[in-house]
Design a protein around this motif. Structure first.
Motif, PDB file in Angstrom:
ATOM      1  N   ILE A 169     108.244  81.581 -20.569  1.00  0.00           N
ATOM      2  CA  ILE A 169     107.843  82.031 -21.902  1.00  0.00           C
ATOM      3  C   ILE A 169     106.756  81.127 -22.466  1.00  0.00           C
ATOM      4  O   ILE A 169     105.792  81.582 -23.112  1.00  0.00           O
ATOM      5  CB  ILE A 169     109.074  82.073 -22.825  1.00  0.00           C
ATOM      6  CG1 ILE A 169     110.024  83.192 -22.402  1.00  0.00           C
ATOM      7  CG2 ILE A 169     108.654  82.289 -24.281  1.00  0.00           C
ATOM      8  CD1 ILE A 169     111.357  83.180 -23.134  1.00  0.00           C
ATOM      9  N   LYS A 170     106.850  79.828 -22.200  1.00  0.00           N
ATOM     10  CA  LYS A 170     105.856  78.888 -22.721  1.00  0.00           C
ATOM     11  C   LYS A 170     104.487  79.073 -22.082  1.00  0.00           C
ATOM     12  O   LYS A 170     103.476  78.663 -22.659  1.00  0.00           O
ATOM     13  CB  LYS A 170     106.342  77.453 -22.495  1.00  0.00           C
ATOM     14  CG  LYS A 170     107.464  77.034 -23.424  1.00  0.00           C
ATOM     15  CD  LYS A 170     107.854  75.584 -23.196  1.00  0.00           C
ATOM     16  CE  LYS A 170     108.947  75.162 -24.178  1.00  0.00           C
ATOM     17  NZ  LYS A 170     109.349  73.744 -23.962  1.00  0.00           N
ATOM     18  N   GLU A 171     104.424  79.695 -20.894  1.00  0.00           N
ATOM     19  CA  GLU A 171     103.126  79.965 -20.280  1.00  0.00           C
ATOM     20  C   GLU A 171     102.320  80.981 -21.087  1.00  0.00           C
ATOM     21  O   GLU A 171     101.082  80.906 -21.125  1.00  0.00           O
ATOM     22  CB  GLU A 171     103.328  80.481 -18.854  1.00  0.00           C
ATOM     23  CG  GLU A 171     103.896  79.446 -17.896  1.00  0.00           C
ATOM     24  CD  GLU A 171     104.072  80.006 -16.498  1.00  0.00           C
ATOM     25  OE1 GLU A 171     103.654  81.171 -16.285  1.00  0.00           O
ATOM     26  OE2 GLU A 171     104.635  79.305 -15.634  1.00  0.00           O
ATOM     27  N   TYR A 172     103.024  81.921 -21.742  1.00  0.00           N
ATOM     28  CA  TYR A 172     102.343  82.943 -22.545  1.00  0.00           C
ATOM     29  C   TYR A 172     102.370  82.616 -24.036  1.00  0.00           C
ATOM     30  O   TYR A 172     101.501  83.068 -24.778  1.00  0.00           O
ATOM     31  CB  TYR A 172     102.995  84.308 -22.303  1.00  0.00           C
ATOM     32  CG  TYR A 172     102.820  84.824 -20.897  1.00  0.00           C
ATOM     33  CD1 TYR A 172     101.718  85.598 -20.554  1.00  0.00           C
ATOM     34  CD2 TYR A 172     103.756  84.535 -19.907  1.00  0.00           C
ATOM     35  CE1 TYR A 172     101.560  86.082 -19.257  1.00  0.00           C
ATOM     36  CE2 TYR A 172     103.603  85.013 -18.608  1.00  0.00           C
ATOM     37  CZ  TYR A 172     102.498  85.780 -18.289  1.00  0.00           C
ATOM     38  OH  TYR A 172     102.340  86.252 -17.009  1.00  0.00           O
ATOM     39  N   ASP A 173     103.383  81.918 -24.486  1.00  0.00           N
ATOM     40  CA  ASP A 173     103.510  81.540 -25.905  1.00  0.00           C
ATOM     41  C   ASP A 173     103.553  80.015 -25.974  1.00  0.00           C
ATOM     42  O   ASP A 173     104.613  79.400 -25.790  1.00  0.00           O
ATOM     43  CB  ASP A 173     104.775  82.151 -26.507  1.00  0.00           C
ATOM     44  CG  ASP A 173     104.857  81.942 -28.012  1.00  0.00           C
ATOM     45  OD1 ASP A 173     103.901  81.393 -28.597  1.00  0.00           O
ATOM     46  OD2 ASP A 173     105.888  82.324 -28.613  1.00  0.00           O
ATOM     47  N   SER A 174     102.419  79.418 -26.233  1.00  0.00           N
ATOM     48  CA  SER A 174     102.335  77.953 -26.225  1.00  0.00           C
ATOM     49  C   SER A 174     103.042  77.321 -27.413  1.00  0.00           C
ATOM     50  O   SER A 174     103.385  76.127 -27.365  1.00  0.00           O
ATOM     51  CB  SER A 174     100.859  77.516 -26.219  1.00  0.00           C
ATOM     52  OG  SER A 174     100.173  78.061 -27.347  1.00  0.00           O
ATOM     53  N   GLU A 175     103.289  78.084 -28.484  1.00  0.00           N
ATOM     54  CA  GLU A 175     103.924  77.526 -29.675  1.00  0.00           C
ATOM     55  C   GLU A 175     105.449  77.612 -29.628  1.00  0.00           C
ATOM     56  O   GLU A 175     106.115  77.179 -30.571  1.00  0.00           O
ATOM     57  CB  GLU A 175     103.423  78.266 -30.921  1.00  0.00           C
ATOM     58  CG  GLU A 175     101.921  78.138 -31.147  1.00  0.00           C
ATOM     59  CD  GLU A 175     101.458  78.887 -32.378  1.00  0.00           C
ATOM     60  OE1 GLU A 175     102.316  79.571 -33.000  1.00  0.00           O
ATOM     61  OE2 GLU A 175     100.265  78.814 -32.719  1.00  0.00           O
ATOM     62  N   PHE A 176     106.011  78.162 -28.561  1.00  0.00           N
ATOM     63  CA  PHE A 176     107.462  78.322 -28.472  1.00  0.00           C
ATOM     64  C   PHE A 176     108.121  76.993 -28.116  1.00  0.00           C
ATOM     65  O   PHE A 176     107.771  76.353 -27.123  1.00  0.00           O
ATOM     66  CB  PHE A 176     107.815  79.375 -27.425  1.00  0.00           C
ATOM     67  CG  PHE A 176     109.289  79.591 -27.257  1.00  0.00           C
ATOM     68  CD1 PHE A 176     109.986  80.427 -28.113  1.00  0.00           C
ATOM     69  CD2 PHE A 176     109.992  78.939 -26.243  1.00  0.00           C
ATOM     70  CE1 PHE A 176     111.344  80.635 -27.954  1.00  0.00           C
ATOM     71  CE2 PHE A 176     111.353  79.131 -26.081  1.00  0.00           C
ATOM     72  CZ  PHE A 176     112.029  79.979 -26.943  1.00  0.00           C
ATOM     73  N   ARG A 223     110.554  89.450 -27.252  1.00  0.00           N
ATOM     74  CA  ARG A 223     109.102  89.553 -27.461  1.00  0.00           C
ATOM     75  C   ARG A 223     108.450  90.046 -26.183  1.00  0.00           C
ATOM     76  O   ARG A 223     108.823  89.629 -25.082  1.00  0.00           O
ATOM     77  CB  ARG A 223     108.509  88.205 -27.860  1.00  0.00           C
ATOM     78  CG  ARG A 223     107.003  88.262 -28.057  1.00  0.00           C
ATOM     79  CD  ARG A 223     106.387  86.944 -28.421  1.00  0.00           C
ATOM     80  NE  ARG A 223     104.941  87.048 -28.503  1.00  0.00           N
ATOM     81  CZ  ARG A 223     104.124  86.043 -28.784  1.00  0.00           C
ATOM     82  NH1 ARG A 223     104.629  84.830 -29.019  1.00  0.00           N
ATOM     83  NH2 ARG A 223     102.824  86.215 -28.835  1.00  0.00           N
ATOM     84  N   HIS A 224     107.478  90.951 -26.342  1.00  0.00           N
ATOM     85  CA  HIS A 224     106.655  91.393 -25.216  1.00  0.00           C
ATOM     86  C   HIS A 224     105.584  90.328 -25.007  1.00  0.00           C
ATOM     87  O   HIS A 224     104.524  90.363 -25.608  1.00  0.00           O
ATOM     88  CB  HIS A 224     106.035  92.757 -25.532  1.00  0.00           C
ATOM     89  CG  HIS A 224     105.410  93.425 -24.364  1.00  0.00           C
ATOM     90  ND1 HIS A 224     104.515  94.461 -24.494  1.00  0.00           N
ATOM     91  CD2 HIS A 224     105.546  93.212 -23.029  1.00  0.00           C
ATOM     92  CE1 HIS A 224     104.129  94.850 -23.305  1.00  0.00           C
ATOM     93  NE2 HIS A 224     104.742  94.105 -22.394  1.00  0.00           N
ATOM     94  N   ILE A 225     105.899  89.369 -24.151  1.00  0.00           N
ATOM     95  CA  ILE A 225     105.070  88.163 -24.080  1.00  0.00           C
ATOM     96  C   ILE A 225     103.708  88.427 -23.450  1.00  0.00           C
ATOM     97  O   ILE A 225     102.772  87.648 -23.652  1.00  0.00           O
ATOM     98  CB  ILE A 225     105.807  87.046 -23.321  1.00  0.00           C
ATOM     99  CG1 ILE A 225     106.180  87.496 -21.922  1.00  0.00           C
ATOM    100  CG2 ILE A 225     107.059  86.626 -24.080  1.00  0.00           C
ATOM    101  CD1 ILE A 225     106.851  86.421 -21.096  1.00  0.00           C
ATOM    102  N   VAL A 226     103.553  89.518 -22.685  1.00  0.00           N
ATOM    103  CA  VAL A 226     102.250  89.831 -22.103  1.00  0.00           C
ATOM    104  C   VAL A 226     101.280  90.307 -23.177  1.00  0.00           C
ATOM    105  O   VAL A 226     100.066  90.062 -23.087  1.00  0.00           O
ATOM    106  CB  VAL A 226     102.416  90.888 -20.992  1.00  0.00           C
ATOM    107  CG1 VAL A 226     101.082  91.235 -20.361  1.00  0.00           C
ATOM    108  CG2 VAL A 226     103.376  90.386 -19.937  1.00  0.00           C
TER     109      VAL A 226
END
Length: 315
Positions: free
Chosen positions: A130-137, A255-258
């Motif tokens: 998840i952190k690869e697509y959402d850096s603020e997570f 969340r649709h992380i893509v």
């Protein structure tokens, strides 16, 4: 006298017609042909068979519609899908029995804690994805952010704000929250948090295609809330506005992380098998009473409610 006069007129008519035909032939005069306008043609309407008589008639409805000059619409067994959210919860979290009741210093509490640490390897891999697509997570800041989403979604539900509710919950969670609330009044309030919320489970799975990733995070929230549900007559059905209750919930956020414009929304709730049963709903029913005459008063003390007849049923 009448007969000779009639014969004379007929002879004069024949001579006149013959003279006019000779004149037209000499002048080459052509009269326009009479125009034929169809007033009534073949009936070309198609009446489909009623639902009850569908299987009884052997006639082919497609051939009948084709003979009437109409196109028979083809039926497809299709179901619309929405790729903004997933259809369920991936690998749902199984809460340990006696959660929020057992102390971590006791023997059973230490056993449950060690089991959670052993099973958290898959969650760490999902959080890394998840952190690869959402850096603020981050697992430290996400619980407070998710708790604000939970409070905002339930506040929008009590105010029947559909636009705000759609932005805070997924398309799967929306019908589950709004089903059966049409003629009811909901009073809900978040009092306080008994324990700080924390992330207990995380999964990252693809759907439809390999790169279409969805991230799901399960949040454990132990709080105190008040809930009261009134029916359309204003009578209390469930809960109380004055007495707060301790509620332990396991909320799933997705969340649709893509999608770069995707956001974290409430996706569902996990109810453990060991959770206590819900309170019974108080329903407003009409008790049949005696038929009173005009001017006659009803004596409730001496009236016995008739008992319904026993009916056999199976589940």
């Amino acid at each position: 006298m009448a007969m000779p006069m009639r014969r004379t007129l007929l002879a004069l008519h024949r001579v006149t017609c013959h003279t006019m035909k000779n004149a037209e032939a000499s002048l080459d005069v052509r009269r326009p042909l009479p125009m034929v306008v169809p007033v009534r043609t073949k009936k070309r309407y198609f009446i489909p068979a009623p639902p009850g008589v569908k299987g009884k008639n052997v006639e082919n409805p497609e051939a009948k519609a084709k003979a009437a000059g109409l196109t028979f619409r083809q039926e497809y067994a299709e179901r619309p899908i929405n790729i903004a959210c997933s259809v369920g919860i991936f690998d749902p979290y199984i809460p340990p029995e006696g959660d929020a009741r057992l102390s971590t210093l006791s023997k059973e509490g230490l056993k449950q804690r060690s089991e959670q640490i052993r099973q958290s390897a898959a969650s760490k891999l999902a959080i890394r994805k998840i952190k690869e697509y959402d850096s603020e997570f981050t697992t430290k800041q996400f619980p407070e952010f998710a708790q604000d989403i939970f409070v905002g979604a339930h506040s929008a539900l009590t105010q029947f704000n559909k636009e705000k509710l759609h932005s805070l919950v997924t398309e799967r969670c929306y019908p589950e929250m709004t089903r059966g609330n049409r003629y009811k009044t909901i009073r809900w309030r978040f009092v306080e948090s008994l324990e700080p919320p924390r992330v207990v489970h995380a999964r990252c799975t693809d759907m439809v295609t390999k790169g279409n990733l969805y991230g799901q995070v399960t949040l454990r929230m132990h709080s105190r809330q008040t809930l009261a549900v009134y029916d359309r007559f204003g009578r209390l059905m469930l809960g109380s506005e004055e007495e707060p209750k301790d509620v332990l919930e396991y909320l799933v956020f997705e969340r649709h992380i893509v999608n770069p414009y995707g956001r974290w929304r409430l996706h569902g709730k996990i109810i453990p098998a060991w959770s206590p049963p819900k309170d019974a709903i108080i329903k407003t029913v009409m008790i049949p009473g005696p038929e009173l005459k005009p001017g006659q008063e009803f004596d409730a003390l001496n009236y016995q409610v008739p008992k319904p007849a026993a009916v056999q049923w199976n589940q």
